[in-house]
Write an enzyme that holds these catalytic residues in place. Structure first.
Site, PDB file in Angstrom:
ATOM      1  NE  ARG A  84       1.636 -27.467  13.831  1.00 28.91           N
ATOM      2  CZ  ARG A  84       0.171 -27.679  13.708  1.00 28.91           C
ATOM      3  NH1 ARG A  84      -0.662 -26.611  14.052  1.00 28.91           N
ATOM      4  NH2 ARG A  84      -0.099 -28.777  13.288  1.00 28.91           N
ATOM      5  CB  SER A 132     -16.954 -29.624   5.991  1.00 27.44           C
ATOM      6  OG  SER A 132     -16.158 -30.328   6.030  1.00 27.44           O
ATOM      7  CD1 TRP A 156     -13.762 -35.440  16.248  1.00 21.61           C
ATOM      8  CD2 TRP A 156     -11.663 -35.602  16.509  1.00 21.61           C
ATOM      9  NE1 TRP A 156     -13.248 -36.616  15.605  1.00 21.61           N
ATOM     10  CE2 TRP A 156     -11.832 -36.705  15.831  1.00 21.61           C
ATOM     11  CE3 TRP A 156     -10.137 -35.539  16.833  1.00 21.61           C
ATOM     12  CZ2 TRP A 156     -11.074 -37.729  15.872  1.00 21.61           C
ATOM     13  CZ3 TRP A 156      -9.239 -36.507  16.708  1.00 21.61           C
ATOM     14  CH2 TRP A 156      -9.976 -37.488  16.265  1.00 21.61           C
ATOM     15  CB  ILE A 157     -12.791 -29.291  21.522  1.00 25.79           C
ATOM     16  CG1 ILE A 157     -14.388 -29.610  21.033  1.00 25.79           C
ATOM     17  CG2 ILE A 157     -12.191 -28.073  22.064  1.00 25.79           C
ATOM     18  CD1 ILE A 157     -14.404 -28.929  19.484  1.00 25.79           C
ATOM     19  NE  ARG A 269      19.497 -50.526   4.495  1.00 25.60           N
ATOM     20  CZ  ARG A 269      19.417 -51.839   5.176  1.00 25.60           C
ATOM     21  NH1 ARG A 269      20.500 -51.963   6.331  1.00 25.60           N
ATOM     22  NH2 ARG A 269      19.049 -52.996   4.945  1.00 25.60           N
ATOM     23  CG  PHE A 279      20.437 -47.093  -5.504  1.00 23.01           C
ATOM     24  CD1 PHE A 279      21.255 -47.664  -6.285  1.00 23.01           C
ATOM     25  CD2 PHE A 279      20.192 -47.542  -4.390  1.00 23.01           C
ATOM     26  CE1 PHE A 279      22.029 -48.996  -5.968  1.00 23.01           C
ATOM     27  CE2 PHE A 279      20.736 -48.782  -3.906  1.00 23.01           C
ATOM     28  CZ  PHE A 279      21.693 -49.241  -4.712  1.00 23.01           C
ATOM     29  CD  GLN A 280      20.246 -41.959 -12.681  1.00 22.54           C
ATOM     30  OE1 GLN A 280      19.292 -42.223 -13.367  1.00 22.54           O
ATOM     31  NE2 GLN A 280      21.274 -41.724 -13.170  1.00 22.54           N
ATOM     32  CD  GLU A 364      -6.372 -24.815  12.609  1.00 15.34           C
ATOM     33  OE1 GLU A 364      -6.487 -23.655  11.866  1.00 15.34           O
ATOM     34  OE2 GLU A 364      -5.806 -24.996  13.583  1.00 15.34           O
ATOM     35  N   GLY A 365     -10.406 -26.987   8.587  1.00 14.47           N
ATOM     36  CA  GLY A 365     -10.879 -27.092   6.950  1.00 14.47           C
ATOM     37  C   GLY A 365     -10.340 -28.270   6.346  1.00 14.47           C
TER      38      GLY A 365
HETATM   39  C1  FAD Z   1      -6.459 -34.054  15.203  1.00  9.95           C
HETATM   40  C2  FAD Z   1      -7.746 -33.169  15.207  1.00  9.95           C
HETATM   41  C3  FAD Z   1      -8.037 -32.004  15.664  1.00  9.95           C
HETATM   42  C4  FAD Z   1      -9.207 -31.189  15.783  1.00  9.95           C
HETATM   43  N1  FAD Z   1      -9.079 -30.076  16.684  1.00  9.95           N
HETATM   44  C5  FAD Z   1     -10.392 -29.313  16.430  1.00  9.95           C
HETATM   45  C6  FAD Z   1     -10.358 -28.189  17.443  1.00  9.95           C
HETATM   46  O1  FAD Z   1      -9.529 -27.983  18.078  1.00  9.95           O
HETATM   47  N2  FAD Z   1     -11.791 -27.722  17.321  1.00  9.95           N
HETATM   48  C7  FAD Z   1     -12.596 -27.719  16.475  1.00  9.95           C
HETATM   49  O2  FAD Z   1     -13.498 -27.108  16.628  1.00  9.95           O
HETATM   50  N3  FAD Z   1     -12.294 -28.865  15.730  1.00  9.95           N
HETATM   51  C8  FAD Z   1     -11.239 -29.537  15.553  1.00  9.95           C
HETATM   52  N4  FAD Z   1     -11.043 -30.519  14.683  1.00  9.95           N
HETATM   53  C9  FAD Z   1     -12.170 -31.160  13.987  1.00  9.95           C
HETATM   54  C10 FAD Z   1     -12.278 -30.594  12.406  1.00  9.95           C
HETATM   55  O3  FAD Z   1     -12.008 -29.503  12.296  1.00  9.95           O
HETATM   56  C11 FAD Z   1     -13.022 -31.379  11.749  1.00  9.95           C
HETATM   57  O4  FAD Z   1     -12.882 -32.688  11.696  1.00  9.95           O
HETATM   58  C12 FAD Z   1     -13.050 -31.100  10.068  1.00  9.95           C
HETATM   59  O5  FAD Z   1     -13.428 -29.730   9.981  1.00  9.95           O
HETATM   60  C13 FAD Z   1     -14.024 -31.820   9.238  1.00  9.95           C
HETATM   61  O6  FAD Z   1     -15.228 -32.058   9.678  1.00  9.95           O
HETATM   62  P1  FAD Z   1     -15.787 -33.616   9.907  1.00  9.95           P
HETATM   63  O7  FAD Z   1     -14.613 -34.532  10.368  1.00  9.95           O
HETATM   64  O8  FAD Z   1     -17.002 -33.597  10.614  1.00  9.95           O
HETATM   65  O9  FAD Z   1     -15.977 -34.255   8.496  1.00  9.95           O
HETATM   66  P2  FAD Z   1     -16.994 -33.911   7.206  1.00  9.95           P
HETATM   67  O10 FAD Z   1     -17.276 -32.250   7.143  1.00  9.95           O
HETATM   68  O11 FAD Z   1     -18.189 -34.800   7.741  1.00  9.95           O
HETATM   69  O12 FAD Z   1     -16.364 -34.316   6.098  1.00  9.95           O
HETATM   70  C14 FAD Z   1     -16.366 -35.683   5.487  1.00  9.95           C
HETATM   71  C15 FAD Z   1     -15.794 -35.595   4.267  1.00  9.95           C
HETATM   72  O13 FAD Z   1     -16.581 -34.860   3.242  1.00  9.95           O
HETATM   73  C16 FAD Z   1     -15.772 -33.772   2.576  1.00  9.95           C
HETATM   74  N5  FAD Z   1     -16.449 -32.515   2.372  1.00  9.95           N
HETATM   75  C17 FAD Z   1     -17.532 -32.209   3.379  1.00  9.95           C
HETATM   76  N6  FAD Z   1     -18.101 -31.109   2.832  1.00  9.95           N
HETATM   77  C18 FAD Z   1     -17.615 -30.960   1.417  1.00  9.95           C
HETATM   78  C19 FAD Z   1     -17.865 -30.304   0.286  1.00  9.95           C
HETATM   79  N7  FAD Z   1     -19.015 -29.110   0.286  1.00  9.95           N
HETATM   80  N8  FAD Z   1     -17.347 -30.473  -0.807  1.00  9.95           N
HETATM   81  C20 FAD Z   1     -16.655 -31.516  -0.847  1.00  9.95           C
HETATM   82  N9  FAD Z   1     -16.372 -32.139   0.228  1.00  9.95           N
HETATM   83  C21 FAD Z   1     -16.777 -32.191   1.285  1.00  9.95           C
HETATM   84  C22 FAD Z   1     -14.738 -33.554   3.656  1.00  9.95           C
HETATM   85  O14 FAD Z   1     -13.643 -32.769   3.037  1.00  9.95           O
HETATM   86  C23 FAD Z   1     -14.321 -34.947   4.196  1.00  9.95           C
HETATM   87  O15 FAD Z   1     -13.396 -35.666   3.351  1.00  9.95           O
HETATM   88  C24 FAD Z   1     -10.032 -31.599  15.077  1.00  9.95           C
HETATM   89  C25 FAD Z   1      -9.914 -32.651  14.098  1.00  9.95           C
HETATM   90  C26 FAD Z   1      -9.016 -33.478  14.129  1.00  9.95           C
HETATM   91  C27 FAD Z   1      -8.661 -34.727  13.476  1.00  9.95           C
END
Ligand code: FAD
Length: 386
Positions: A84, A132, A156-157, A269, A279-280, A364-365
């Site tokens: 998916r 983010s 992470w692409i 089971r 069981f509730q 994706e956010g």
């Molecule tokens: C399995 C997987 C597949 C992925 N595939 C792709 C892909 O195909 N292409 C791609 O480009 N990326 C991909 N990603 C990356 C993914 O989109 C990012 O990991 C994600 O956007 C979060 O960024 P970060 O990991 O740098 O965390 P950060 O942005 O560093 O965040 C760290 C923490 O801080 C929080 N945070 C950050 N800013 C704020 C705010 N303003 N307010 C409150 N909380 C905040 C976050 O929610 C998180 O809990 C993938 C990630 C995974 C795990």
């Protein structure tokens, strides 16, 4: 209000259900253990029209509506999050972005082979210091005449190791933040473009391919820029509106799979001389899981229907992604507990659902970011309208 599916929507759902149950399910455990997705599965999704998805028929697509797309993702997500995930990136983040922002020439060139899964797409936004906070990206694009030169790193692409084409985001001027970003369609065999599989052990999505991308003076013609100069941030966010719907629909599938597994286990089971389903406390888990998954499903279909009607759907899609992934995470957590020690091993699939669903809450956010998107819209009076 009519919440019934049309005959066409049912037929896409049935096709996806047959594919997932008969062609993916027999392989899923081995794929999870070996960390590998057979290319035949992707070719098959091309034949069945899933990779063509909502792309118009004139560009080789299947012309399906978004509700059908959600149904396809739900059925595949119910069996395998990695398959998916491939689809959501290839179609939602890559091909639909070219459909939305491409020139006629770009669409004719890129979309038909993507629709048939003859070429694979990925979406390269995330960097070490820009997750983010996309506008903090450090990858650059320097314009010289009719060419851009791309330099930088992505991480992470998804789909990247096998992708033929990457949608790459880079900035022409970091001080401009969002407004300095451009989007490019880059062939992955371009000189200076290198990929490296991420070898760190990951929690879930074991059959997915996640890679780092390194760009060293990658030369791309200006005709490969997607959208106007400086519109890359809008391109990236538009893609996420499509991708998030796929994530939300997939999460409904994971939640449904947790419910199916829990019902089956509760009905077989025996402890203390009776089926544990008697069981509730077990009944409470099943009731809550079923209700939350149904609520998530309705949010997903609603966001998809908004898209089909050409209405703004960013808030609805964020709500669907946020709620469906949280509901499925709760379902996976409870499903493992309900299975006791059996749920803790891979004798049953629920431990994989629990590992996989964590990714849904992040990519994706993250769900923190979804809350921000939703709250901002609500505070501006731009929430869902009935
Ligand atoms: C399995 C997987 C597949 C992925 N595939 C792709 C892909 O195909 N292409 C791609 O480009 N990326 C991909 N990603 C990356 C993914 O989109 C990012 O990991 C994600 O956007 C979060 O960024 P970060 O990991 O740098 O965390 P950060 O942005 O560093 O965040 C760290 C923490 O801080 C929080 N945070 C950050 N800013 C704020 C705010 N303003 N307010 C409150 N909380 C905040 C976050 O929610 C998180 O809990 C993938 C990630 C995974 C795990």
């Amino acid at each position: 209000m009519d919440l019934d599916l049309t005959e066409e929507q049912k037929s896409w759902r049935n096709l996806a259900r047959d594919f997932a149950q008969n062609e993916v399910a027999p392989l899923v455990r081995e794929m999870d253990e070996k960390g590998y997705m057979p290319p035949e599965l992707i070719q098959r999704m091309g034949q069945l029209g899933f990779t063509g998805g909502p792309l118009p028929k004139e560009y080789g697509g299947a012309g399906m509506d978004y509700v059908s797309m959600a149904l396809v993702y739900e059925e595949i997500g119910r069996v395998c999050s990695s398959v998916r995930g491939f689809l959501a990136v290839h179609v939602g983040l890559h091909a639909l972005c070219i459909r939305d922002w491409g020139t006629e020439e770009q669409k004719r060139k890129w979309l038909p082979p993507l629709a048939r899964a003859e070429r694979r797409g990925c979406y390269a936004l995330t960097e070490a210091n820009a997750g983010s906070d996309v506008a903090n990206m450090e990858s650059t694009c320097r314009k010289e005449g009719e060419f851009y030169f791309l330099n930088g790193r992505k991480q992470w692409i998804s789909n990247a190791m096998e992708a033929d084409v990457a949608l790459v985001f880079a900035t022409s001027d970091r001080s401009l933040r969002h407004k300095g970003i451009n989007a490019f369609v880059v062939e992955t065999n371009a000189k200076g473009f290198r990929r490296e599989r991420m070898t760190e052990k990951q929690l879930g999505h074991n059959a997915s391919d996640h890679a780092r991308i390194f760009m060293d003076e990658v030369r791309v013609h200006e005709s490969q820029r997607l959208g106007p100069e400086g519109a890359g941030f809008k391109v990236a966010m538009g893609a996420l509106d499509h991708g998030r719907l796929g994530v939300a629909a997939g999460a409904v599938g994971v939640g449904q799979a947790c419910l199916d597994a829990s019902i089956s286990f509760a009905n077989s089971r025996v402890q203390f001389g009776q089926l544990i389903g008697q069981f509730q406390m077990i009944q409470q888990i099943i009731a809550e899981m079923a209700t939350e998954i149904e609520a998530a499903r309705l949010l997903v279909y609603r966001a998809a229907a908004q898209k089909d009607q050409g209405k703004r759907n960013t808030t609805e899609t964020s709500m669907a992604k946020f709620f469906a992934t949280e509901a499925a995470a709760r379902a996976a957590n409870e499903a493992v507990l309900l299975h006791g020690s059996y749920g803790y091993s891979n004798e049953f699939p629920v431990e994989r659902y629990l590992r996989d669903i964590k990714g849904y809450q992040i990519y994706e956010g993250t769900n923190h970011i979804q809350r921000i998107v939703i709250a901002r819209a609500m505070l501006k009076g731009e929430g869902p309208k009935w």
